[in-house]
Design an enzyme around this catalytic site. Structure first.
Site, mmCIF file in Angstrom:
data_model
loop_
_atom_site.group_PDB
_atom_site.id
_atom_site.type_symbol
_atom_site.label_atom_id
_atom_site.label_comp_id
_atom_site.label_asym_id
_atom_site.label_seq_id
_atom_site.Cartn_x
_atom_site.Cartn_y
_atom_site.Cartn_z
ATOM 1 N N HIS A 60 16.567 -49.537 47.015
ATOM 2 C CA HIS A 60 15.920 -48.248 47.258
ATOM 3 C C HIS A 60 14.438 -48.280 46.893
ATOM 4 C CE1 HIS A 60 16.207 -43.997 48.165
ATOM 5 N NE2 HIS A 60 15.652 -43.671 47.019
ATOM 6 N N ASP A 118 19.860 -50.966 50.100
ATOM 7 C CA ASP A 118 19.705 -49.654 49.467
ATOM 8 C C ASP A 118 21.065 -48.980 49.342
ATOM 9 O OD1 ASP A 118 18.938 -47.130 48.616
ATOM 10 O OD2 ASP A 118 17.275 -46.964 50.037
ATOM 11 N N SER A 138 12.657 -40.962 50.671
ATOM 12 C CA SER A 138 14.009 -40.586 50.250
ATOM 13 C C SER A 138 14.307 -39.171 50.755
ATOM 14 C CB SER A 138 14.157 -40.719 48.741
ATOM 15 O OG SER A 138 15.509 -40.748 48.359
#
Length: 734
Positions: A704, A669, A583
């Site tokens: 995600h 995501d 991330s």
């Protein structure tokens, strides 16, 4: 045009059959100009953002085909790691029950099943607090007397491509259970309500809700949040059971695009607590359930630019508010005030100090039980819990804070969820090599009761491993804390493989925690370093401030300094070091790939935020406006634009011998769009002057967090670790 990998006669790539090497798909170039502040950037791969374009889907599928071909030789290693994780895990297991409103709530897992089962059983009230608040003994595989299943995730997930539970709540009388499920991975949930007396679902169904759920104390309404088109939680709504969803009431709506909105119930359930904020300032509003017609009361307005949290509660018949705030306190402090004080201008309000500011202690937050204030703090990088009796709170007679005592240097202790009326609080405890423990801490005596330590099977012995604190020195002289993990028997002979992991954004701390999968790295001789770089929260608020906005590059150079420490430590071969992050930590991976590609044998970037400037320049993209408090606003500020462009990974790909790189992402995501790593990989391949493969692995039905289900999660982790271990030449167990 895109095409699938072709087999041609070349020297073998890692993990492929001798004599052949798969060819990567090549995304066609469609130049698009992006102009800001007099600067023009030509983006050849922006067209990959067209999610519904069949050519884009075909390209991503070709990327997966290429990745599968390049890494095919790693499959035996992946299977070995998966089996090691499985062997260490007690697959049939239960959580420690938590008491709430006359019931013990717990979750359990069953061998061979992907998802958890949420359950409860009745509690007893004998008048003996010690007995009544001691959780029932539950054993894996043994039926729990009186068990009632609230939700079986395996049944819910059957026939669906994805399943994730976003939130759940039970009415105070225990009759109704609300839950939210996601079947796509896009974190937009469907709210359903189950009557626990009959097992039937109510006709009430609310689509596209976000995470938080709560019932009103009388059980007639359920509160939930809604996200806007940019995936920002901006509305709190109330659904009255038995009515049409179109009649749901907007309790609060936040129109400022940089503010995130959420809610919770106060610990005593007298108030709905609405929190609105960004990383730099916030605002809390309270709805009194006994006086709902009065609407929401603002405590400290956002115009004061304070960052604070508030917990309302009754003390000696007076409505009080416990505040965790940064007023004249960069690391935050805790104060107490009468609720009536907030009707005055801030300068005239009287707040009593509960926990004063300390330059060496970061205050994370505070809450209450019926008898004590409970404070989460961070000292010497370690998260810990302190308790203070409510009697005398905020007066000269206030008792000193007490803190549970643990015997490890590097650990994490946090709140585990407790009932307001309980005579004890639930604590979670873990360290790098201590599996998660659940303790109950008796508030009156300070005694700790160990309720459970997560079992680790397969002959695991924590003494086989070592966790140590070390320090790297950044270019500006700042000392960067490192957590260094290794096998106890490892020789310091300069020949071992190493892996550096980092994050460094949003004031998020990479705290000590047990990880079963990580043992598979250590058992193959990897020296694993967690780099607690600036931009995280490990060393207080200033540590975060020094790694954001116009100081963001400190995050990247700190990570390189951590790598240099490892290379010179005597533990590793400098040619056998890999980097890993996800991330915002994936942005870190992209940045260090450009800064120092020669220092790494491999880089693993998980759901990587590598096209940061493009994303934040578009306020309509998910979460972009919220990010301005973290990175700055490049739309309005030319200096921020230039600074971001100087480090954003996509813009800074250059001709270089890049190491072996894997970008791992998901098609659905909503936090970091798949297009970012897809574009990055295409541009890396175009610029790469080396011969190492650069691959994109994309889950086509996930979000995600990757694929849903624990076994699928284990497979994802095995894939990641096999990629790294193969690059480091560390496939075999010591």
């Amino acid at each position: 045009m895109t095409h699938t990998p072709a087999e041609t006669a070349h020297p073998a790539a890692p993990g492929t059959a001798p004599g052949t090497v798969p060819q990567p798909p090549q995304a066609r170039k469609v130049p698009v100009e992006r102009a800001h502040h007099g600067d023009v950037f030509v983006d050849d791969y922006e067209w990959l953002r067209e999610k519904d374009n069949p050519e884009v889907v075909a390209h991503l599928e070709a990327e997966n085909d290429y990745t599968n071909a390049v890494t095919a030789g790693q499959q035996p290693l992946r299977e070995a790691i998966f089996n090691e994780i499985k062997k260490r895990t007690q697959e049939t297991d239960l959580s420690v029950p938590v008491r709430k409103d006359g019931w013990w709530y717990y979750g359990r897992m069953e061998e061979g099943k992907q998802y958890g089962i949420q359950c409860r059983t009745r509690a007893s009230d004998t008048g003996d607090p010690a007995a009544d608040w001691t959780p029932p003994a539950v054993e894996p595989g043994t039926p729990v007397p009186g068990e009632q299943i609230l939700l079986d995730g395996n049944a819910e997930a059957e026939g669906k491509p994805f399943f994730s539970l976003g939130g759940a709540a039970v009415t105070k009388d225990g009759h109704l259970y609300a839950y939210a499920e996601d079947n796509a991975g896009d974190e937009r949930f469907t709210l359903r309500i189950k009557d626990l007396r009959t097992g039937e679902l109510l006709p009430d169904v609310v689509e596209n809700v976000f995470y938080s759920l709560a019932f009103s104390p009388d059980g007639t309404r359920v509160f939930y949040t809604v996200v806007d088109e940019s995936w920002r939680p901006y509305q709190i709504k109330a659904h009255t059971l038995g009515t049409e969803v179109t009649d749901d009431v907007v309790v609060f709506q936040e129109d400022d695009p940089v503010m995130w909105t959420g809610f919770d119930l106060s610990a005593d359930r007298r108030h709905l607590v609405v929190g609105i904020g960004c990383s730099e300032y916030s605002e809390t509003r309270l709805l009194d359930f006994e006086r709902p017609d009065e609407g929401l009361q603002v405590l400290v307005p956002r115009s004061e630019r304070l960052l604070y949290d508030a917990e309302p509660f009754m003390l000696d018949g007076v409505q009080k508010v416990l505040l965790t705030h940064n007023k004249d306190a960069v690391n935050s402090m805790v104060s107490l005030a009468d609720l009536a004080e907030f009707g005055k201008p801030l300068a005239e309000q009287r707040w009593a100090t509960v926990l004063p500011h300390d330059d060496a202690v970061r205050v994370n937050g505070a809450g209450v039980t019926a008898t004590h204030a409970v404070v989460s703090v961070r000292k010497d990088t370690i998260e810990r819990v302190q308790v203070i009796p409510l009697e005398g709170l905020g007066t000269p007679d206030q008792a000193p804070a007490a803190e549970p005592d643990f015997d490890e240097e590097l650990y994490t202790a946090g709140m585990g969820g407790s009932d307001y009326e309980a005579p004890l609080i639930r604590l979670t405890y873990t360290s790098y090599f201590t599996p998660p423990r659940i303790y109950d801490y008796e508030l009156a005596t300070g005694r700790l009761f160990l309720r459970k330590e997560t079992p680790v099977l397969g002959g695991y012995d924590p003494s086989d491993y070592v966790a140590e604190r070390a320090w790297a020195t950044a270019g500006d002289g700042t000392r960067i804390p490192l957590s260094v993990l290794r096998k106890a028997t490892l020789e310091r002979d300069g020949a071992n493989p190493g892996l550096v992991y980092g994050y460094g954004s949003y004031e998020v701390s990479m705290d000590p925690g047990f990880n079963t999968a990580r043992l598979s790295l250590l058992d193959r001789g990897v020296v694993y370093v967690v780099a607690h770089v600036r931009g995280g929260g490990e060393v207080g608020r200033k540590w975060y401030d020094d790694g954001k906005k116009l100081q963001k590059k400190n995050t990247f150079t700190d990570f390189v300094a951590a790598t240099d420490w490892l290379a010179a430590s005597g533990w590793t071969d400098p040619a056998r070091i890999a980097a890993m992050g996800g991330s915002a930590g994936g942005l870190l991976m992209g940045a260090v790939a450009n800064l120092a590609p020669e220092k790494y044998a491999a880089i693993l970037a998980q759901v990587p935020f590598v096209d940061a400037l493009t994303s934040i320049l578009d306020p309509d993209l998910p979460l972009s406006a919220l990010e301005w408090e973290e990175w700055g606003n490049p739309i309005k500020d030319a200096e921020v634009y230039a600074y971001m462009k100087s480090y954003s990974p996509y813009e800074n790909v250059r001709p270089a011998n890049y190491p072996r790189i894997a970008a791992v992402t998901s098609f659905n995501d909503t936090r970091v769009l798949y297009v970012e790593p897809a574009k990055w990989v295409a541009k890396l391949r175009e610029a790469n002057t080396g011969t190492e493969p650069i691959v994109l692995k994309i889950e086509m039905a996930a979000g995600h967090g990757g694929a849903s289900g624990r076994y699928e999660g284990w497979k994802d982790r095995a894939w990641d670790y096999a990629f790294v271990l193969d690059a480091l030449g560390a496939r075999e167990l010591l």
